[in-house]
Design an enzyme around this catalytic site. Structure first.
Site, PDB file in Angstrom:
ATOM      1  N   ASP A  39     -92.886 -19.480 -55.756  1.00  0.00           N
ATOM      2  CA  ASP A  39     -91.617 -19.272 -56.454  1.00  0.00           C
ATOM      3  C   ASP A  39     -90.931 -17.965 -56.066  1.00  0.00           C
ATOM      4  O   ASP A  39     -91.525 -17.084 -55.443  1.00  0.00           O
ATOM      5  CB  ASP A  39     -91.843 -19.271 -57.969  1.00  0.00           C
ATOM      6  CG  ASP A  39     -91.956 -20.675 -58.545  1.00  0.00           C
ATOM      7  OD1 ASP A  39     -91.598 -21.623 -57.832  1.00  0.00           O
ATOM      8  OD2 ASP A  39     -92.414 -20.805 -59.700  1.00  0.00           O
ATOM      9  N   LYS A  61     -86.334 -20.553 -57.392  1.00  0.00           N
ATOM     10  CA  LYS A  61     -85.111 -20.821 -58.146  1.00  0.00           C
ATOM     11  C   LYS A  61     -84.665 -19.531 -58.810  1.00  0.00           C
ATOM     12  O   LYS A  61     -85.431 -18.899 -59.536  1.00  0.00           O
ATOM     13  CB  LYS A  61     -85.364 -21.894 -59.212  1.00  0.00           C
ATOM     14  CG  LYS A  61     -85.645 -23.277 -58.651  1.00  0.00           C
ATOM     15  CD  LYS A  61     -85.845 -24.297 -59.753  1.00  0.00           C
ATOM     16  CE  LYS A  61     -87.186 -24.160 -60.413  1.00  0.00           C
ATOM     17  NZ  LYS A  61     -87.460 -25.240 -61.383  1.00  0.00           N
ATOM     18  N   MET A 176     -85.551 -14.607 -69.777  1.00  0.00           N
ATOM     19  CA  MET A 176     -84.345 -15.153 -69.121  1.00  0.00           C
ATOM     20  C   MET A 176     -83.119 -15.041 -70.034  1.00  0.00           C
ATOM     21  O   MET A 176     -82.386 -16.006 -70.242  1.00  0.00           O
ATOM     22  CB  MET A 176     -84.583 -16.624 -68.729  1.00  0.00           C
ATOM     23  CG  MET A 176     -85.780 -16.823 -67.804  1.00  0.00           C
ATOM     24  SD  MET A 176     -86.265 -18.559 -67.605  1.00  0.00           S
ATOM     25  CE  MET A 176     -87.042 -18.895 -69.178  1.00  0.00           C
TER      26      MET A 176
END
Length: 504
Positions: A39, A61, A176
């Site tokens: 990742d 991502k 996030m």
């Protein structure tokens, strides 16, 4: 439970960012993988632990940029596992902590593919510790709540009940949350959280790029805008944030926020890189040279066969030691052939490399340069008529051979390896220098200086490298740099890797 021998996929948490925070089990699995699927938040240095022939696939991502959608990642993992390959799925933090690891595990379960989940240090623990913000403390709170700041956009309604989490006295940690900070803050305030509550944003936690912004809840939205806070970042709310001022150990390290270029060979860079990172530095490995053993070892092999005729063997680098000993073993012998032959090592690193095999060196100079060897060796014995073997790199300074010959010794210099330029990462480094992202460039030998200048170009360095601070391991390296037009900012007093780090 499936036998470990039958497991095809390992879902591994790489930890919160610092590559050294991966677990022992995670590293074990990574080393045996045929395929590594990793990742965006995984430190790329971890990929160096994979087998040389392992297939490395990036599926990162980040906001607005998805290499692959999650369903495509799931299919890729299954596809590789069905090829009877050991697959490592390397994820930031912990696989099950807002990492969609459970979705990948269920996909594997449905495909009847054996898997193992290897937990990782979750971001909320690692990042808060590195920011000096313990998520619990007896005097402030015994509870911590973990909340995603970015829910599934296809949901009809939020699963986060702010009426329950906002009024409490516990620590709140939002993952996030940067993009949705305004909405989160408004809901917290609307549901009873004090506007004077301390909070913190921690960017790139546990890495040398870490930044901690402390403010009050009422000022949080303005601070995000003013300080240009960007992902990845954790948003921590609670009384424990006040401890940041005193417990912020990481950002107080001597080299925190500084970036250092390491120009050693890829094989030798790890020691210097580790020492710099321990001091908080961001390290950009730019190996300017590659070690290339000579194709024909007939001269060295002949010398090894007649090694007893030499009084001294002088090693001026670790690489020389490694190649020499390798040839001894390849000729079906071992280091007992050196019985009666005196060994000289130019410095601690070379000495340690030799003594790994249980044989003590007889001499190491006080100054770790050729001149130091000459001064030391002639002080302990008369060299007239003595036979001396020097296996070393091409292009080495001739002062050692010349001065030993003047002292009456019979010197045999044998070239056993060459140093050639390594063009890896040239464009990346140029971009970082142009952007002003590099503070120090470290040089450990004259060859690293020569190749650094050759690879980047002196005109480029004159134009864009005015703010760079060049640091050298010793006077010979410094002289080479000056001759090539570089101003040496600092020179190690002790001509060792540790001395170089101390100087920086």
């Amino acid at each position: 439970m499936t036998s470990l021998f039958n497991i095809m996929v390992y879902l591994i948490g790489a930890g919160p960012g610092n590559p050294k925070l991966i677990t022992v089990r995670g590293l074990e699995c990574l080393k045996q993988a045929d395929v590594v699927i990793y990742d965006y938040l995984v430190d790329k240095s971890l990929l160096g632990y994979a087998k040389p022939d392992a297939q490395i696939i990036y599926v990162g991502k980040k906001a607005g940029v998805h290499t692959l959608e999650q369903n495509e990642i799931n299919k890729l993992i299954v596809q590789k596992a069905k090829q009877k390959k050991y697959v490592v799925r390397l994820k930031g933090g912990d696989p099950y902590m807002f990492g969609r690891g459970a979705e990948e595990a269920l996909t594997l379960l449905n495909a009847k593919i054996p898997f193992e989940v290897v937990p990782g240090v979750p971001a909320f623990l690692g990042v808060s510790a590195y920011a000096g913000i313990p998520v619990t403390h007896r005097e402030f709170t015994s509870t911590v709540t973990l909340i995603t700041g970015h829910e599934d956009p296809t949901k009809k309604a939020s699963a986060v009940d702010f009426s329950k989490i906002a009024p409490g006295v516990g620590t709140l940690v939002f993952y996030m949350a940067v993009k949705n900070t305004p909405e989160i803050v408004k809901k917290l305030l609307a549901n009873g959280r004090s506007p004077d509550e301390l909070c913190a944003f921690v960017e790139w936690g546990t890495t040398p790029k870490q930044r901690t912004i402390v403010c009050t809840l009422k000022n949080a939205i303005a601070e995000v805008e003013k300080k240009k806070v960007s992902p990845p970042a954790l948003f921590i709310v609670g009384k424990v944030v006040q401890l940041h001022k005193n417990l912020n150990w990481f950002e107080k390290l001597p080299l925190f926020g500084k970036s250092v270029v390491v120009t050693r060979t890829r094989e030798q860079a790890s020691e210097l890189t580790s020492l710099l990172k321990e001091k908080g530095a961001y390290v950009f490995e730019f190996p300017t040279i590659k070690i290339s053993p000579v194709r024909n070892f007939s001269k060295l092999d002949k010398a090894i066969k007649k090694i007893k005729k030499f009084n001294w063997v002088i090693f001026t680098s670790r690489n020389g030691v490694k190649i020499f000993i390798d040839r001894v073993f390849r000729k079906g012998k071992d280091l007992r052939i050196l019985d009666g032959v005196k060994i000289c090592a130019i410095g601690p690193g070379t000495k340690d490399e030799f003594e790994k095999f249980g044989i003590k060196v007889d001499l190491m100079p006080d100054q770790y340069i050729n001149e130091g060897i000459i001064k030391k060796i002639k002080s302990i014995e008369n060299l007239r008529g003595k036979n001396i073997l020097i296996p070393r790199a091409s292009g080495a300074r001739q002062i050692l051979v010349e001065e030993l010959n003047k002292l009456g010794a019979n010197v045999l210099e044998i070239i056993i390896y060459n140093t050639v330029p390594d063009k890896t990462n040239v464009l990346d480094l140029k971009d970082k220098i142009k952007a002003g992202e590099i503070d120090f460039v470290s040089f450990t030998s004259s060859s690293t200086v020569k190749n650094f200048v050759q690879l980047l170009g002196i005109e480029f360095l004159k134009r864009y490298g005015k703010s760079l601070k060049f640091v050298s391991i010793g006077p010979v390296t410094s002289k080479t740099a000056k001759n090539l037009g570089l101003n040496i900012f600092g020179e190690a007093r002790q001509h060792t890797i540790q001395g170089l780090v101390n100087t920086i």
